[in-house]
Design a protein around this motif. Structure first.
Motif, PDB file in Angstrom:
ATOM      1  N   GLY A 139      -3.108   6.852  -7.710  1.00 38.71           N
ATOM      2  CA  GLY A 139      -3.403   8.177  -8.236  1.00 38.71           C
ATOM      3  C   GLY A 139      -4.718   8.210  -9.010  1.00 38.71           C
ATOM      4  O   GLY A 139      -5.341   9.263  -9.146  1.00 38.71           O
ATOM      5  N   GLY A 165      -4.806   8.985  -4.046  1.00 39.61           N
ATOM      6  CA  GLY A 165      -3.528   9.584  -4.431  1.00 39.61           C
ATOM      7  C   GLY A 165      -3.708  10.956  -5.067  1.00 39.61           C
ATOM      8  O   GLY A 165      -2.901  11.869  -4.874  1.00 39.61           O
ATOM      9  N   ASP A 169      -2.060  14.410  -3.950  1.00 39.09           N
ATOM     10  CA  ASP A 169      -1.283  15.222  -4.897  1.00 39.09           C
ATOM     11  C   ASP A 169      -1.807  16.657  -4.973  1.00 39.09           C
ATOM     12  O   ASP A 169      -1.028  17.610  -5.031  1.00 39.09           O
ATOM     13  CB  ASP A 169      -1.298  14.577  -6.290  1.00 39.09           C
ATOM     14  CG  ASP A 169      -0.541  13.254  -6.319  1.00 39.09           C
ATOM     15  OD1 ASP A 169       0.263  13.009  -5.405  1.00 39.09           O
ATOM     16  OD2 ASP A 169      -0.763  12.458  -7.253  1.00 39.09           O
ATOM     17  N   GLY A 182       1.886  12.503  -2.342  1.00 39.79           N
ATOM     18  CA  GLY A 182       1.661  11.519  -1.279  1.00 39.79           C
ATOM     19  C   GLY A 182       2.888  11.295  -0.392  1.00 39.79           C
ATOM     20  O   GLY A 182       2.804  11.444   0.837  1.00 39.79           O
ATOM     21  N   ASP A 186       3.168  12.387   3.552  1.00 38.14           N
ATOM     22  CA  ASP A 186       3.439  11.288   4.476  1.00 38.14           C
ATOM     23  C   ASP A 186       4.664  11.611   5.340  1.00 38.14           C
ATOM     24  O   ASP A 186       4.643  11.473   6.568  1.00 38.14           O
ATOM     25  CB  ASP A 186       3.684  10.015   3.644  1.00 38.14           C
ATOM     26  CG  ASP A 186       3.606   8.742   4.470  1.00 38.14           C
ATOM     27  OD1 ASP A 186       3.215   8.817   5.649  1.00 38.14           O
ATOM     28  OD2 ASP A 186       3.935   7.677   3.916  1.00 38.14           O
ATOM     29  N   GLY A 272      -0.083   2.820  -5.149  1.00 43.59           N
ATOM     30  CA  GLY A 272       0.912   3.721  -4.573  1.00 43.59           C
ATOM     31  C   GLY A 272       0.595   4.181  -3.161  1.00 43.59           C
ATOM     32  O   GLY A 272       1.495   4.341  -2.328  1.00 43.59           O
ATOM     33  N   ASN A 276       1.687   4.430   2.178  1.00 42.49           N
ATOM     34  CA  ASN A 276       1.501   5.402   3.268  1.00 42.49           C
ATOM     35  C   ASN A 276       1.780   4.779   4.636  1.00 42.49           C
ATOM     36  O   ASN A 276       1.145   3.796   5.026  1.00 42.49           O
ATOM     37  CB  ASN A 276       0.076   5.971   3.215  1.00 42.49           C
ATOM     38  CG  ASN A 276      -0.088   7.128   4.167  1.00 42.49           C
ATOM     39  OD1 ASN A 276      -0.501   6.946   5.305  1.00 42.49           O
ATOM     40  ND2 ASN A 276       0.258   8.318   3.714  1.00 42.49           N
ATOM     41  N   ASP A 304       3.058   1.274 -10.117  1.00 37.30           N
ATOM     42  CA  ASP A 304       2.798   0.604 -11.386  1.00 37.30           C
ATOM     43  C   ASP A 304       4.049  -0.146 -11.830  1.00 37.30           C
ATOM     44  O   ASP A 304       5.123   0.444 -11.934  1.00 37.30           O
ATOM     45  CB  ASP A 304       2.395   1.631 -12.448  1.00 37.30           C
ATOM     46  CG  ASP A 304       1.017   2.197 -12.163  1.00 37.30           C
ATOM     47  OD1 ASP A 304       0.301   1.634 -11.311  1.00 37.30           O
ATOM     48  OD2 ASP A 304       0.644   3.193 -12.807  1.00 37.30           O
TER      49      ASP A 304
HETATM   50  O1  KG4 Z   1      -0.007   3.218  -8.051  1.00 36.99           O
HETATM   51  P1  KG4 Z   1       0.696   4.489  -8.381  1.00 36.99           P
HETATM   52  O2  KG4 Z   1       2.188   4.482  -8.424  1.00 36.99           O
HETATM   53  O3  KG4 Z   1       0.256   5.031  -9.775  1.00 36.99           O
HETATM   54  C1  KG4 Z   1      -1.066   5.093 -10.186  1.00 36.99           C
HETATM   55  O4  KG4 Z   1      -1.691   6.112  -9.902  1.00 36.99           O
HETATM   56  O5  KG4 Z   1      -1.515   4.099 -10.794  1.00 36.99           O
HETATM   57  O6  KG4 Z   1       0.201   5.582  -7.341  1.00 36.99           O
HETATM   58  C2  KG4 Z   1       0.703   6.880  -7.346  1.00 36.99           C
HETATM   59  C3  KG4 Z   1      -0.012   7.673  -6.271  1.00 36.99           C
HETATM   60  C4  KG4 Z   1       0.341   9.149  -6.287  1.00 36.99           C
HETATM   61  O7  KG4 Z   1      -0.862   9.884  -6.248  1.00 36.99           O
HETATM   62  C5  KG4 Z   1       1.159   9.339  -5.020  1.00 36.99           C
HETATM   63  O8  KG4 Z   1       1.011  10.623  -4.451  1.00 36.99           O
HETATM   64  C6  KG4 Z   1       0.581   8.283  -4.118  1.00 36.99           C
HETATM   65  O9  KG4 Z   1       0.343   7.171  -4.971  1.00 36.99           O
HETATM   66  N1  KG4 Z   1       1.505   7.905  -3.039  1.00 36.99           N
HETATM   67  C7  KG4 Z   1       1.243   8.072  -1.730  1.00 36.99           C
HETATM   68  C8  KG4 Z   1       2.404   7.651  -1.023  1.00 36.99           C
HETATM   69  N2  KG4 Z   1       3.316   7.239  -1.950  1.00 36.99           N
HETATM   70  C9  KG4 Z   1       2.748   7.386  -3.165  1.00 36.99           C
HETATM   71  N3  KG4 Z   1       0.156   8.530  -1.104  1.00 36.99           N
HETATM   72  C10 KG4 Z   1       0.193   8.600   0.239  1.00 36.99           C
HETATM   73  N4  KG4 Z   1       1.268   8.237   0.968  1.00 36.99           N
HETATM   74  C11 KG4 Z   1       2.387   7.765   0.400  1.00 36.99           C
HETATM   75  N5  KG4 Z   1       3.440   7.412   1.128  1.00 36.99           N
END
Ligand code: KG4
Ligand code: ZN
Length: 337
Positions: A139, A165, A169, A182, A186, A272, A276, A304
């Motif tokens: 994100g 991300g 979002d 996300g 997906d 995150g 995908n 995280d």
């Molecule tokens: O690493 P993370 O849990 O938290 C930080 O931002 O550090 O990442 C969260 C991000 C969110 O923007 C979410 O929409 C995205 O990862 N995300 C995805 C998927 N699962 C989570 N983006 C695309 N496809 C997914 N399947």
């Protein structure tokens, strides 16, 4: 029991604690998510996040120790995310870690969150070793890195505007899908046709390893606005699939080119967005044709989590890379610093 590191992660909207043995074995992992708290704002609200970490940190610590069947006195070190992240959130974890390290008389280890995301792969795949290419997308971050050896990073490219991300979002929010967007995009993309709209693939052939998603995000929003204004029928799934195809096309192209240019035999995904499905499938196919292996951690280690902090913390401890008790949290901490 030896080699126990207590990990603490509070950089964004997850309060996470873990006990990891010798950097490899997860004895416990607690992830207390604030996603419900931030959902109605469509994004993380920093003030609310800091306060929620304060409430969650002590119960999360107790739970991690209980699940692992160990006591605080068994810890050999305390590892905590120092940055990058939201400063008010980081401070909760860093302050707790300092107090624990001081009172237990064990080393404090100040971990870079981005580096730890990459290390989630070493935690999950015990035989994995550099050199490799790492693509970290979450994100807050999008960064493509060549890792020549452990803890040695050459940043090849980054986002020049929105993180991957973040773009997912924001587009999801405009389309009226849930938060975080996300996973929704997906999932919906599987039902849609990715060729419905040819959205721009920014910087696809510019020769750099940088990414730009804000133009794509605007293009999707303008397209949907026009459809709504004219009352033309459309399927949200087709828009989601077309958006995701544009994102993934550029990612696959750049990651593959980086692996080829650096002669890497391994590529790892982290963060995150590594969850995908389209990215995993299409990149996996492309790389396997070139004899390159793709790795990505299970979902609880993509997001995280404190296990990745403790795992990298153990390696840092072996290298003598410990922190003074007056170390500061740092909102912007580049990889390799
Ligand atoms: O690493 P993370 O849990 O938290 C930080 O931002 O550090 O990442 C969260 C991000 C969110 O923007 C979410 O929409 C995205 O990862 N995300 C995805 C998927 N699962 C989570 N983006 C695309 N496809 C997914 N399947
Ligand atoms: Zn993260």
């Amino acid at each position: 029991m030896e080699g126990l590191v207590l990990g603490i992660e509070t950089s964004c909207d997850e309060t996470s604690t873990a006990v990891v043995r010798s950097g490899r074995e997860i004895l416990s992992l607690v992830i207390s998510s604030q996603v419900d708290l931030h959902r109605r704002y469509g994004g993380v609200v920093p003030e609310l996040a800091g306060r929620a970490h304060l409430e969650a940190i002590l119960p999360a610590l107790q739970e991690a120790l209980r699940d692992a069947g160990v006591g605080l006195g068994d810890m050999d070190a305390v590892a905590v995310t120092r940055g990058p992240g939201l400063i008010g959130s980081l401070l909760v974890g860093v302050t707790a870690a300092k107090a624990l390290a001081f009172s237990l008389g064990v080393p404090l280890i100040a971990v870079n969150h981005l580096e730890a995301h990459i290390y989630a792969n070493f935690l999950h795949f015990p035989d994995l070793e550099p050199p490799l290419i790492a693509f970290l997308a979450s994100g807050g971050h999008t960064v493509l890195v060549h890792m020549a050896a452990h803890r040695r990073y050459e940043v090849l490219g980054e986002t020049v505007d929105d993180a991957a991300g973040e773009a997912y979002d924001k587009v999801a929010r405009y389309l009226g899908l849930g938060y975080p967007g996300g996973p929704e995009i997906d999932r919906l993309s599987r039902e849609g046709d990715p060729q419905t709209v040819r959205f721009p693939r920014a910087l696809m052939h510019d020769g750099s390893y940088d990414f730009s998603l804000s133009g794509l995000k605007t293009a999707v929003i303008n397209h949907v606005r026009k459809l709504r204004e004219t009352g033309a029928p459309f399927e949200v799934a087709d828009i989601a699939a077309s958006f995701q195809a544009a994102v993934v096309d550029v990612q696959v192209h750049k990651i593959t080119r980086a692996a080829q240019e650096k002669g890497a035999e391994r590529v790892v995904l982290a963060g995150g967005v590594a969850a995908n499905r389209s990215l995993r499938e299409r990149l996996g196919e492309e790389l396997s044709r070139l004899g390159i292996t793709l790795y990505y951690p299970p979902m609880n280690l993509c997001v995280d989590n404190a296990a990745m902090i403790a795992a990298l913390g153990w390696r840092m401890l072996q290298e003598g890379d410990t922190a003074p008790l007056d170390v500061d949290a740092s909102a912007s901490l580049p990889l390799g610093s």
